[in-house]
Motif scaffolding. Structure first.
Motif, PDB file in Angstrom:
ATOM      1  N   HIS A   1     -13.774   5.565   2.073  1.00 37.84           N
ATOM      2  CA  HIS A   1     -13.290   6.843   2.596  1.00 37.84           C
ATOM      3  C   HIS A   1     -14.422   7.861   2.677  1.00 37.84           C
ATOM      4  CE1 HIS A   1      -9.324   5.608   0.526  1.00 37.84           C
ATOM      5  NE2 HIS A   1      -9.022   5.611   1.799  1.00 37.84           N
TER       6      HIS A   1
ATOM      7  N   HIS B   1      -4.355   6.262  -5.389  1.00 35.99           N
ATOM      8  CA  HIS B   1      -5.809   6.460  -5.445  1.00 35.99           C
ATOM      9  C   HIS B   1      -6.316   6.555  -6.877  1.00 35.99           C
ATOM     10  CE1 HIS B   1      -6.098   7.274  -1.097  1.00 35.99           C
ATOM     11  NE2 HIS B   1      -5.000   7.993  -1.220  1.00 35.99           N
TER      12      HIS B   1
ATOM     13  N   HIS C   1       0.845  -1.192   0.000  1.00 35.15           N
ATOM     14  CA  HIS C   1       0.000   0.000   0.000  1.00 35.15           C
ATOM     15  C   HIS C   1       0.878   1.238   0.000  1.00 35.15           C
ATOM     16  CE1 HIS C   1      -4.172   1.646   1.316  1.00 35.15           C
ATOM     17  NE2 HIS C   1      -3.453   2.639   0.798  1.00 35.15           N
TER      18      HIS C   1
ATOM     19  N   SER D   1     -11.536   0.576  -0.748  1.00 35.42           N
ATOM     20  CA  SER D   1     -11.556   1.454   0.423  1.00 35.42           C
ATOM     21  C   SER D   1     -12.892   2.135   0.578  1.00 35.42           C
ATOM     22  CB  SER D   1     -10.534   2.581   0.262  1.00 35.42           C
ATOM     23  OG  SER D   1      -9.237   2.081   0.250  1.00 35.42           O
TER      24      SER D   1
ATOM     25  N   ASP E   1       0.720   2.195   3.800  1.00 31.97           N
ATOM     26  CA  ASP E   1      -0.027   3.375   3.356  1.00 31.97           C
ATOM     27  C   ASP E   1       0.880   4.599   3.295  1.00 31.97           C
ATOM     28  OD1 ASP E   1      -2.302   4.671   2.412  1.00 31.97           O
ATOM     29  OD2 ASP E   1      -3.580   3.858   3.975  1.00 31.97           O
TER      30      ASP E   1
ATOM     31  N   GLU F   1      -5.656   1.715  -5.275  1.00 36.70           N
ATOM     32  CA  GLU F   1      -6.619   1.830  -4.172  1.00 36.70           C
ATOM     33  C   GLU F   1      -7.861   2.507  -4.732  1.00 36.70           C
ATOM     34  OE1 GLU F   1      -5.350   4.100  -0.713  1.00 36.70           O
ATOM     35  OE2 GLU F   1      -7.095   3.435   0.443  1.00 36.70           O
TER      36      GLU F   1
ATOM     37  N   HIS G   1      -7.572  -1.061   5.149  1.00 35.70           N
ATOM     38  CA  HIS G   1      -7.782  -0.531   6.503  1.00 35.70           C
ATOM     39  C   HIS G   1      -9.221  -0.723   6.983  1.00 35.70           C
ATOM     40  CE1 HIS G   1      -8.931   2.767   3.833  1.00 35.70           C
ATOM     41  NE2 HIS G   1      -7.676   3.071   3.571  1.00 35.70           N
TER      42      HIS G   1
HETATM   43 FE    FE Z   1      -7.313   4.598   2.163  1.00 36.64          FE
END
Ligand code: FE
Ligand code: ZN
Ligand code: FE
Ligand code: ZN
Length: 267
Positions: free
Chosen positions: A112, A39, A6, A110, A227, A84, A158
């Motif tokens: 978010h 991302h 990550h 993810s 991350d 991600e 996560h």
């Molecule tokens: Fe994230």
């Protein structure tokens, strides 16, 4: 083997450093394999209302893929092409199309955003006060389960990110963890053990050990990630993450190649 799956790049607009710098740190840390997972463009927003600084732009996506692929030829660290991707219900078709267009080794899913609220963003932290924290956790984990069941992701990022700023409900979280882990099992996704939580107010790896214990009991596999949003953070917290998964009973981690699982012993 220990990997860092990550890793971000400056293309997302809130990370720093060139890809080569991330690779250099990985090499220095003795990592055999890393994966970039920057991302994915915010495919669920209309093109004219893109939020700046959250993710790479659509135009940057092929540039990102190219840059990672170039690094794959460099060595000695093996480099995987990951991404991600945010999960927003109702936009699964758009996401699927985008993911199919590139030869990703793995896709990290993810959550978010909760109904448009970027809850892991320090600048939007005042909105926690509008929630009953238990209800917020229920809403968050519902989205995480929905994301897993979409079938679009290999790894769930996560998994308890909602704890980031240390807003914790007073009720026992085990039932939420158990239900989520059962859905993960059905969906066939891998659990990300993400060390970034150590650097935020909660000061704890994502997910909590209770979650991991439930995951282990269900036979779910795990992946590892720092991350990192700056080169110096490649591998950060992974020693703690490995200690945690070993203490939970794990002796293996899952890596990916062309979206197929490759299980490796931890050493
Ligand atoms: Fe994230
Ligand atoms: Zn980020
Ligand atoms: Fe990330
Ligand atoms: Zn992340």
């Amino acid at each position: 083997m220990i990997v860092d799956y990550h890793i971000h790049t400056k293309m997302c607009g809130h990370a720093t450093g060139e890809l080569e710098e991330y690779l250099a740190v990985a090499n220095r840390q003795g990592l055999e394999e890393i994966g970039f997972a920057d991302h994915l463009p915010l495919y669920f927003l209309p093109p004219d209302s893109m939020l700046a600084g959250y993710a790479m732009t659509k135009a940057d996506l092929p540039v990102y893929v190219d840059a990672v692929q170039r690094l794959q030829k460099k060595g000695p660290v093996r480099v995987k092409l990951g991404v991600e991707a945010d999960y927003v219900p109702g936009f699964e078709g758009e996401l699927e199309k985008l993911l199919k267009a590139y030869p990703f080794d793995y896709v990290i899913g993810s959550v978010h955003f909760i109904d448009g609220w970027s809850f892991d963003n320090q600048e939007e932290i005042d909105r926690y006060s509008q929630w009953d924290i238990w209800e917020l956790y229920e809403r968050y984990f519902t989205l995480v389960r929905q994301a897993a069941m979409s079938g679009l992701f290999d790894i769930m990022a996560h998994p308890d990110l909602i704890k980031k700023f240390n807003y914790l409900p007073s009720r026992d979280l085990m039932p939420l963890y158990e239900d989520t882990v059962q859905v993960f099992k059905k969906a066939g996704v891998c659990v990300e053990v993400n060390a970034a939580g150590l650097r935020y107010p909660v000061r704890e790896i994502y997910p909590a050990q209770g979650f991991l214990k439930a995951a282990f009991r269900q036979g779910l596999t795990v992946s590892l990630g720092s991350d990192a949003h700056q080169p110096e953070l490649v591998g950060a917290g992974l020693a703690e993450a490995v200690a945690l998964i070993k203490a939970t009973g794990y002796s293996e981690i899952t890596t990916f190649e062309h979206r197929n699982r490759v299980v490796k012993n931890i050493y």
